[in-house]
Design an enzyme around this catalytic site. Structure first.
Site, PDB file in Angstrom:
ATOM      1  CG  ASP A  13      -1.632   1.107   1.354  1.00 43.68           C
ATOM      2  OD1 ASP A  13      -1.617   2.135   0.749  1.00 43.68           O
ATOM      3  OD2 ASP A  13      -2.026   1.604   2.536  1.00 43.68           O
ATOM      4  CE  LYS A  75      -1.549   6.731  -3.443  1.00 40.07           C
ATOM      5  NZ  LYS A  75      -2.230   6.103  -2.366  1.00 40.07           N
ATOM      6  CD  GLU A 176      -5.122   3.623  -2.324  1.00 39.40           C
ATOM      7  OE1 GLU A 176      -5.966   4.377  -1.960  1.00 39.40           O
ATOM      8  OE2 GLU A 176      -3.777   3.758  -2.836  1.00 39.40           O
ATOM      9  CG  ASP A 198      -8.792   5.167   1.997  1.00 39.68           C
ATOM     10  OD1 ASP A 198      -8.300   5.775   2.957  1.00 39.68           O
ATOM     11  OD2 ASP A 198      -8.131   4.631   1.187  1.00 39.68           O
TER      12      ASP A 198
HETATM   13  P1  ADP Z   1      -2.609   7.652   3.587  1.00 40.43           P
HETATM   14  O1  ADP Z   1      -3.554   6.826   3.028  1.00 40.43           O
HETATM   15  O2  ADP Z   1      -2.939   8.974   3.012  1.00 40.43           O
HETATM   16  O3  ADP Z   1      -1.257   7.379   3.734  1.00 40.43           O
HETATM   17  P2  ADP Z   1      -3.230   6.866   6.315  1.00 40.43           P
HETATM   18  O4  ADP Z   1      -4.074   5.805   6.038  1.00 40.43           O
HETATM   19  O5  ADP Z   1      -1.961   6.302   6.846  1.00 40.43           O
HETATM   20  O6  ADP Z   1      -2.932   7.823   5.059  1.00 40.43           O
HETATM   21  O7  ADP Z   1      -3.601   7.946   7.383  1.00 40.43           O
HETATM   22  C1  ADP Z   1      -2.632   8.790   7.903  1.00 40.43           C
HETATM   23  C2  ADP Z   1      -3.630   9.870   8.692  1.00 40.43           C
HETATM   24  O8  ADP Z   1      -4.555   9.294   9.749  1.00 40.43           O
HETATM   25  C3  ADP Z   1      -3.046  11.222   9.261  1.00 40.43           C
HETATM   26  O9  ADP Z   1      -3.624  12.347   8.936  1.00 40.43           O
HETATM   27  C4  ADP Z   1      -2.823  10.384  10.720  1.00 40.43           C
HETATM   28  O10 ADP Z   1      -2.631  11.631  11.524  1.00 40.43           O
HETATM   29  C5  ADP Z   1      -4.359   9.936  10.808  1.00 40.43           C
HETATM   30  N1  ADP Z   1      -4.266   9.090  12.018  1.00 40.43           N
HETATM   31  C6  ADP Z   1      -3.580   7.906  12.189  1.00 40.43           C
HETATM   32  N2  ADP Z   1      -3.921   7.419  13.385  1.00 40.43           N
HETATM   33  C7  ADP Z   1      -5.080   8.274  13.831  1.00 40.43           C
HETATM   34  C8  ADP Z   1      -5.744   7.995  14.956  1.00 40.43           C
HETATM   35  N3  ADP Z   1      -5.598   7.174  15.986  1.00 40.43           N
HETATM   36  N4  ADP Z   1      -6.821   9.123  15.137  1.00 40.43           N
HETATM   37  C9  ADP Z   1      -6.854   9.898  14.115  1.00 40.43           C
HETATM   38  N5  ADP Z   1      -6.225  10.199  13.324  1.00 40.43           N
HETATM   39  C10 ADP Z   1      -5.113   9.332  13.056  1.00 40.43           C
HETATM   40 MG    MG Z   2      -4.112   4.855   2.259  1.00 43.51          MG
END
Ligand code: ADP
Ligand code: MG
Length: 522
Positions: A13, A75, A176, A198
């Protein structure tokens, strides 16, 4: 080690904010810890000192002191033109420098060198590959990489090229939401409709899927490419900085180091408030006042966070309505809502999903890991370890040709299930016209020029006749891998021409090979 008969295909991912790698052990997907102990890896790459490249958590940690040479969110640039409105808007807000490459693509400049998003993404993929190799104690050279469902052909090809640069044969690029549905175990259940919700660091994507007799079909996708967890962080930053400014007459946002510390504290507070009702923000020596150092110390409550971010939470509704509409579904037709992305851990986001779909979202699989796990499951399907599941996807964007008015005449509309074949008949526009140029575009804008141009070819030797009398039938055939074959036939003479459109990512094969030598060893 010797190469075993069953070579592992890893599932990656490649996220905007975080990336995750998983592989299949037996029939179970397993997420692999990186060298720093994390199950996900920040999608960040930085240059430090002499050509030293740092990837992941160490890169995120040194961002404060190295902002112009630390790249995050690559990205959002991959497969895009520098002049596109998305890139223009983004470029002005990024601490690193985005430039136009010779071919017009958006690249990144670090000191005096420019780097393509493919190369930068390859550093991240290389790291993920190494993580898996260390775990297995064996070399890995095949991967499945996931992309957002709305990625166009160029973005998909660019992602594939990033894989090649990282020394990986990319066996498939999958969507995804499809990966998330696979990992959710949806294929073990009866026929159903799913919404994959998502919400990540930079974008919100919503997809409606149908599963019938083990066949997966993405019915529609929608989203907001400008809405993500980063926006919540920014709200907290402004909230704290405004208050600080009122009290101390100093704007923390004008000091790069203070701002970076504030940013980290804001994200930490947001994450903590998903599991607690209050948290402490504590930033000693954040500024220097006339009477000595000033500290920022404040308790922040979940209620404050939610009310400050209400406008962001409210933006989640309309893409969901659009996706439901395009799938001809009402909220009650959706059997399950699957949560994906770190932001779905926020209770207010879960409440919003409940509100929109009228049912509690499922919390079965870790939202940070579900997409990589789905990619690993897909590798099992391809490798034969898991029983055949058929994946049917839809085209995220309309495909068509440019007509004389400059408009795009759509042959295959967005959200058509692939494979698909469609034709349309066009007439000549001039007397004795001897050829027609077929220009193929992808996108939703009415005017072709505002969409992505995929290719062009000529059908010549047309019979001489008054305008409008020679008719050319144009057919689009889109196969299950998203490769488009365009044909044009003039029926009276049987003359025909065709072209296979394989999107080029903007890098030549030579450039890809040259870069492939540069992304080893993290
Ligand atoms: P991406 O798909 O864009 O790479 P992610 O799915 O990894 O992103 O999500 C990242 C986002 O989720 C960030 O903004 C991070 O701060 C937020 N995040 C991660 N864990 C938590 C949580 N426990 N509560 C709230 N927000 C969270
Ligand atoms: Mg993602």
């Amino acid at each position: 080690m010797s190469s075993s008969a069953t070579k592992k295909i890893i599932g990656i991912d490649l996220g905007t904010s975080n990336s995750c790698v998983a592989l299949l052990e037996g029939t179970e997907p397993v997420v692999i810890h990186n060298q720093e102990g994390g199950r996900t890896t920040p999608s960040m790459v930085s240059w430090s000192g002499e050509d030293d490249i740092i990837v992941g958590a160490p890169s995120k940690r040194q961002m404060v002191t190295n902002p112009t040479r630390t790249v995050f969110g690559i990205k959002r640039l991959i497969g895009r033109k520098f002049s596109s409105p998305e890139v223009q808007e983004l470029a002005s807000s990024l601490p690193y420098s985005v430039v136009s490459a010779k071919n017009g693509d958006a690249w990144v400049r670090i000191d005096n060198e420019t780097h393509s998003p493919q190369e930068i993404s390859a550093h991240i993929l290389s790291k993920m590959r190494r993580v898996a190799e260390e775990y297995l104690g064996d070399a890995i050279d095949e991967a499945i990489i996931t992309v957002p469902a709305y990625f166009d052909e160029v973005q998909r090809q660019a992602t594939k090229d990033a894989g090649t640069i990282a020394g990986l044969t990319v066996r498939a690029i999958i969507n995804e939401p499809t990966a998330a549905a696979l990992a959710h175990g949806a294929h073990h259940e009866h026929d159903q409709r799913l919404a994959v919700f998502d919400f990540g660091g930079g974008t919100f994507d919503i997809s409606i899927l149908a599963i019938e007799s083990g066949v997966f079909e993405v019915l529609s996708t929608s989203g907001d490419s400008q809405l993500g967890g980063d926006d919540f962080d920014r709200v907290i930053i402004d909230f704290l900085a405004d208050e600080f400014q009122t009290r101390n007459e100093f704007d923390l946002r004008t000091d790069a180091v203070a701002l970076q510390r504030l940013k980290e504290a804001a994200e930490r507070a947001k994450i903590e408030l998903s599991s607690t009702m209050t948290t402490d923000v504590n930033l000693p020596f954040i500024a220097a006042g006339s009477t000595g150092p000033i500290h920022l110390q404040r308790q922040l409550s979940r209620r404050e966070l939610e009310s400050a971010c209400r406008h962001l939470l409210d933006q989640l509704g309309s893409p969901c309505e659009k996706a439901l509409g395009a799938a001809h579904c009402r909220p009650e037709d959706v059997d399950q809502v699957i949560l994906v992305g770190g932001m779905t851990r926020m209770p207010a986001v879960q409440e919003k999903a409940l509100d929109i779909f009228g049912k509690p979202p499922s919390k079965g699989v870790n939202p940070d890991e579900i997409v990589a796990m789905g990619a690993a499951i897909h590798s099992g399907i391809m490798g034969g370890e898991l029983q055949e599941i058929i994946l049917l996807d839809v085209t995220p964007l309309s495909l068509g040709v440019r007509v004389i008015s400059g408009k795009m005449s759509v042959l295959i509309p967005a959200n058509t299930t692939i494979p698909a074949r469609e034709s349309k008949i066009f007439a000549t526009i001039e007397d004795n016209q001897t050829f027609v140029a077929i220009e193929v575009y992808q996108g939703e804008a009415e005017m072709a020029a505002q969409n992505r141009r995929l290719g062009r070819f000529i059908l010549g030797d047309l019979p001489r006749a008054p305008r409008g009398q020679v008719r050319v039938e144009v057919s689009f055939t889109l196969d299950a891998d998203g490769i488009l074959e365009v044909e044009a036939v003039e029926h009276s003479t049987g003359r025909e021409a065709s072209v296979t459109i394989e999107a080029a990512s903007g890098l030549s094969q030579d450039e890809i090979l040259r870069l492939a030598g540069k992304t080893r060893g993290y």
